[in-house]
Design a protein around this motif. Structure first.
Motif, PDB file in Angstrom:
ATOM      1  N   UNK A   1      17.522  -4.604  63.341  1.00  0.00           N
ATOM      2  CA  UNK A   1      18.365  -3.438  63.632  1.00  0.00           C
ATOM      3  C   UNK A   1      17.952  -2.239  62.786  1.00  0.00           C
ATOM      4  N   UNK A   2      17.663  -2.464  61.512  1.00  0.00           N
ATOM      5  CA  UNK A   2      17.178  -1.379  60.650  1.00  0.00           C
ATOM      6  C   UNK A   2      15.873  -0.801  61.194  1.00  0.00           C
ATOM      7  N   UNK A   3      14.980  -1.698  61.587  1.00  0.00           N
ATOM      8  CA  UNK A   3      13.683  -1.257  62.104  1.00  0.00           C
ATOM      9  C   UNK A   3      13.851  -0.370  63.335  1.00  0.00           C
ATOM     10  N   UNK A   4      14.671  -0.810  64.284  1.00  0.00           N
ATOM     11  CA  UNK A   4      14.831  -0.060  65.523  1.00  0.00           C
ATOM     12  C   UNK A   4      15.566   1.260  65.306  1.00  0.00           C
ATOM     13  N   UNK A   5      16.580   1.272  64.453  1.00  0.00           N
ATOM     14  CA  UNK A   5      17.261   2.523  64.134  1.00  0.00           C
ATOM     15  C   UNK A   5      16.293   3.500  63.468  1.00  0.00           C
TER      16      UNK A   5
ATOM     17  N   UNK B   1      21.691   8.396  57.136  1.00  0.00           N
ATOM     18  CA  UNK B   1      20.766   8.279  56.017  1.00  0.00           C
ATOM     19  C   UNK B   1      20.163   6.872  56.040  1.00  0.00           C
ATOM     20  N   UNK B   2      19.058   6.642  55.315  1.00  0.00           N
ATOM     21  CA  UNK B   2      18.512   5.283  55.245  1.00  0.00           C
ATOM     22  C   UNK B   2      19.541   4.259  54.772  1.00  0.00           C
ATOM     23  N   UNK B   3      20.391   4.643  53.832  1.00  0.00           N
ATOM     24  CA  UNK B   3      21.422   3.718  53.337  1.00  0.00           C
ATOM     25  C   UNK B   3      22.449   3.433  54.426  1.00  0.00           C
TER      26      UNK B   3
ATOM     27  N   UNK C   1      25.072  -0.131  58.509  1.00  0.00           N
ATOM     28  CA  UNK C   1      25.534  -0.441  59.863  1.00  0.00           C
ATOM     29  C   UNK C   1      24.752  -1.616  60.439  1.00  0.00           C
ATOM     30  N   UNK C   2      23.494  -1.751  60.055  1.00  0.00           N
ATOM     31  CA  UNK C   2      22.710  -2.915  60.476  1.00  0.00           C
ATOM     32  C   UNK C   2      23.307  -4.189  59.891  1.00  0.00           C
TER      33      UNK C   2
END
Length: 236
Positions: free
Chosen positions: A85-89, A110-112, A117-118
């Motif tokens: 999920x982090x990767x796709x966002x 933001x990255x955080x 949310x991931x």
């Protein structure tokens, strides 16, 4: 020249003071693991209310339980790994994956916040699979065959070789597909079939889907939607 007795600094004391100062500096500079750890509670707030006034949160489409809306092709998020999920966002936020819907929302984070949310959606229990229409049994049977054995006469490799025999996926390389929306999966397969890579990870899928017939893409999508979550009864 002699120092006054009260101002004498012995070499050992000087060395000890310097080491203490260095230690304090390193401790202050070291990032706090607790501060950097994903915060699912903060992710839940983003999913519920978004991050900007006047904008809806992720749950407006993907729902708070991460089930998505299968009937209209909005994908399920519960069950994916946080890393995927982090990767796709991140791809959406940097225009490495195009979407008129997702890109604007991902850019707000933001990255955080992406990490949070991931973590929230990855931590949710996967919702039950969509009830299958018995009229589609033959279609799903064909989808199971292609998923597990491929279609070697067309050069299509078994999907389960990467996505797992039960559609459970392999981290960020091959995402979890069991129970995913059939309309969403079919849309993605058709895009890959047309030669769109979708994101930096999509070259293999574009090659694979290019050899699939549309009827086999529909069959695989229908079969995957019917699969339960891994550990909840096995593949059908």
């Amino acid at each position: 020249m002699h120092q006054a007795a009260g101002s004498i600094i012995r070499p050992g004391w000087r060395r000890a003071g310097a080491l203490a100062l260095l230690g304090a500096t390193l401790l202050a500079a070291r990032p706090s693991r607790a501060a950097d750890a994903p915060d699912p509670a903060a992710g839940r707030a983003i999913a519920e209310s978004g991050v900007l006034t006047g904008h809806v949160g992720c749950s407006a489409c993907h729902l708070m339980n991460g089930a998505g809306q299968p009937d209209v092709g909005i994908p399920r998020l519960a069950g994916f790994t946080a890393a995927y999920l982090e990767q796709q966002l991140g791809f959406f936020a940097t225009d490495k994956r195009a979407s008129i819907w997702m890109a604007p929302y991902a850019r707000m984070l933001t990255p955080k916040q992406i990490q949070d949310v991931a973590a929230y959606y990855a931590g949710l229990p996967e919702p039950p699979s969509v009830e299958s229409d018995p009229a589609g049994d033959a279609l799903r049977a064909r989808g199971k065959e292609v998923f597990q054995k491929g279609n070697m006469s067309k050069g299509v490799m078994p999907c389960g070789g990467c996505h797992g025999p039960a559609g459970q996926g392999m981290g960020t390389f091959a995402p979890h597909l069991a129970g995913q929306s059939a309309p969403y999966l079919l849309e993605q397969l058709r895009h890959w079939h047309q030669g769109r890579q979708r994101d930096p990870m999509g070259k293999m899928m574009a090659t694979e889907a290019h050899a699939m017939t549309d009827s086999d893409m529909q069959a695989v999508a229908s079969y995957l939607q019917s699969l339960p979550a891994p550990g909840a009864g096995g593949a059908k």
